[in-house]
Design an enzyme around this catalytic site. Structure first.
Site, PDB file in Angstrom:
ATOM      1  CD  GLU A  52      16.189  -3.796 -11.380  1.00 36.31           C
ATOM      2  OE1 GLU A  52      17.323  -3.359 -11.529  1.00 36.31           O
ATOM      3  OE2 GLU A  52      15.231  -3.490 -12.108  1.00 36.31           O
ATOM      4  CB  VAL A  60       5.714  -1.921  -5.718  1.00 38.31           C
ATOM      5  CG1 VAL A  60       4.797  -0.700  -5.774  1.00 38.31           C
ATOM      6  CG2 VAL A  60       6.645  -1.941  -6.925  1.00 38.31           C
ATOM      7  CG  ASP A 101       7.349  -5.426 -18.229  1.00 35.53           C
ATOM      8  OD1 ASP A 101       6.894  -6.391 -18.873  1.00 35.53           O
ATOM      9  OD2 ASP A 101       7.446  -5.438 -16.986  1.00 35.53           O
TER      10      ASP A 101
END
Lengths: 211, 339
Positions: A12, A15, A119
């Site tokens: 998604e 970074v 997560d």
């Protein structure tokens, strides 16, 4: 802001390492998904960015070590850069990690703040100097006080540690669970729910990496 | 080895004949239809018991075989609706006993996956199983098919049928919904980690129609949201597992709009997309026949006395391995040597 280097590309988000106001920073961007209708896509990306930033800020305020948010706009969050080694690379290097006790306390604090991470894999735990522990990647995190959601956090941790380092896992997990249960709210019900989840046999190995 | 498979988990009765080289020799079916939409399990069972004998004869004729030339009889054991399942099981037991042939009960999702692997040549894919009652993201790992993500309430296909019924599209409504063109209307999008939920989406879509929003706009946006959710969890599972191949199976898998969205995502991620051909996507007998051969090779036959149907049989409750063709051949040779 200056973007320098891609650190991770998840399902998604992307970074990057970069600079913000002259200081090193991490920049997380949720790029466009062409398979979704543009209106839907925009709405989701902006909404999720806001939720993630708001959860990071709340967690920080409640004393959970996590990256400080420096700026948020649209689909972008700029965060402080956290230096250290991930639990994943410690485990892969065959070392026995020293900060696991502290990690249990940190997750207990997160849950006490009404947040679940969703997560909690060794890739998202960073050990800094000494026993300093920091949680990263709150992309799937939610505000929740449900026993089930908390138990899923512990279960995901257990499963992903076991998958990564089967021989070190029993000790890591038992240290983590015992320090968690000393400090977490409703620890007894959460632990017994973890038992249930294990029995259900539902396979929930480390959830998707979203950077 | 030649296998005859019977499918009867839901609305479709199907009979297929497949050999152990994976040649599909016959695949015939009959589905219960309804103009009002929906059906009762009892009606489906009645329909299936009426058509299965003829389907068996038709399949044998199409394959150019007599029943004596068939080596095993396979049937869908579950998951599915109890009554229709029992009709298929009963027919399979009767055929196996009459011909003195081994009986093999197979898991319905496994049959969908295996016919998809056979038809597309997918080796060890991330599987998107999307049908009426089921919507799951699956991988085979450690001798079991694991559920990475799934619907938390109803299957995507059933969600389509619920809205279709409201719109008076008849059954099945899925393909008709798929082709409706409209404008974007905001509808709820529910993804939690790698799980999805569709029931709130149906409720909100129905509410919008009652409020007077153009039904075609609601229908178009509904499909848009439902498929986007599925593609998103597929992308997450790809990132988490590092697999390079996506295989779409199951009845809704025939949808061109789903395929288009998956294609865009796979292209961006550098993954290979494989889509099962429509005639093998929907429930059919050939997939059961083929899975029957694979099950017999791995685990042997199902004793008639222990062949009760399993309406709640989850795909991750049984042992299963994705065999390569040479592994299958070796297992079958081993079995025939043991006699």
């Amino acid at each position: 802001m200056e973007v320098m280097e891609l650190l991770a590309r998840g399902a998604e988000a992307e970074v990057y390492r970069g600079e913000y106001l002259g200081k090193p920073a991490v920049i997380k961007i949720r790029p466009e998904k062409r398979y979704r209708h543009p209106s839907l896509d925009r709405l989701l990306r902006i909404r999720r960015t806001r939720i993630e930033a708001s959860i990071l800020i709340k967690a920080k305020r409640m004393g959970v070590p996590c990256p400080a948010v420096l700026d948020v706009w649209g689909d972008t969050i700029v965060m402080e850069e956290v230096r250290g080694t991930t639990l994943a690379s410690v485990l892969e290097g065959g070392e026995s990690p020293v900060g696991v006790d502290e990690l249990g306390r940190v997750v207990a604090k997160l849950h006490a703040a009404g947040i679940v991470h969703n997560d909690l894999t060794p890739l998202n735990v960073i050990f800094g100097e000494g026993e300093r522990v920091c949680l990263i990647d709150f992309g799937l995190a939610r505000y929740s006080r449900s026993v089930e959601d908390r138990a899923v956090d512990l279960h995901v941790f257990e499963q992903s540690v076991t998958g990564l380092a089967p021989s070190a896992a029993p000790e890591v997990i038992s240290t983590f669970f015992s320090s968690y249960s000393r400090e977490a709210p409703d620890a007894a019900s959460v632990l017994s729910r973890v038992e249930d989840i294990r029995r259900r046999g539902r396979y929930k190995r480390g959830q998707a990496k979203r950077g | 080895m030649i296998s005859l498979g019977i499918e009867s988990t839901a609305h479709t009765a199907g009979v297929g004949i497949v050999d152990s080289d994976g040649r599909i020799m016959a695949n015939v079916s009959s589905a219960i239809r309804s103009d009002l939409g929906g059906f009762r399990p009892g009606e489906a069972a009645e329909h299936h018991s009426r058509v299965i004998p003829d389907l068996v004869r038709e399949a044998l004729r199409e394959a150019g075989l007599t029943f004596g030339e068939v080596d095993l009889v396979a049937f869908s054991r579950g998951p599915g609706m109890g009554q229709p399942l029992q009709v298929g099981a009963l027919a399979a037991r009767a055929l196996a006993l009459r011909g003195g042939k081994p009986l093999v009960g197979v898991n319905h999702p496994i049959a969908h996956i295996e016919i998809g692997r056979l038809a597309t040549g997918a080796d060890d894919p991330l599987v998107v199983y999307v049908a009426g009652g089921n919507t799951q993201i699956l991988v085979e790992e450690g001798g079991r098919v694991r559920v990475l993500g799934e619907t938390l309430d109803i299957g995507l296909g059933n969600a389509q049928e619920k809205l279709g019924r409201k719109l008076g599209l008849g059954f099945p409504a899925g393909p008709k919904l798929d082709s409706i063109e409209g404008e974007w209307v905001d509808l709820p999008y529910t993804v939690k980690g790698m799980d999805m939920a569709f029931s709130g989406l149906v409720t909100e879509a129905e509410r919008r129609i009652r409020q007077g929003v153009r039904p075609e706009d609601v229908a178009w946006s509904f499909v848009e949201v439902a498929f986007s959710m599925l593609v998103e969890v597929t992308e997450r599972a790809l990132a988490a597992t590092g697999r390079g191949e996506v295989l779409i199976v199951g009845g809704v898998g025939a949808s061109p709009r789903l395929r288009e969205k998956m294609e865009i995502m796979c292209e961006e991620r550098g993954a290979e997309l494989r889509v099962t051909p429509p005639e093998l996507c929907r429930d059919n007998g050939a997939m059961v026949a083929w899975a029957g051969i694979l099950a017999l090779a791995q685990f042997g036959e199902t004793e008639v006395g222990e062949s009760r149907v399993l309406p709640d049989w989850r795909v991750d409750e049984l042992e299963w391995r994705f065999l390569r063709k040479d592994e299958l051949r070796a297992l079958l040779e081993g079995r025939s040597r043991r006699g």
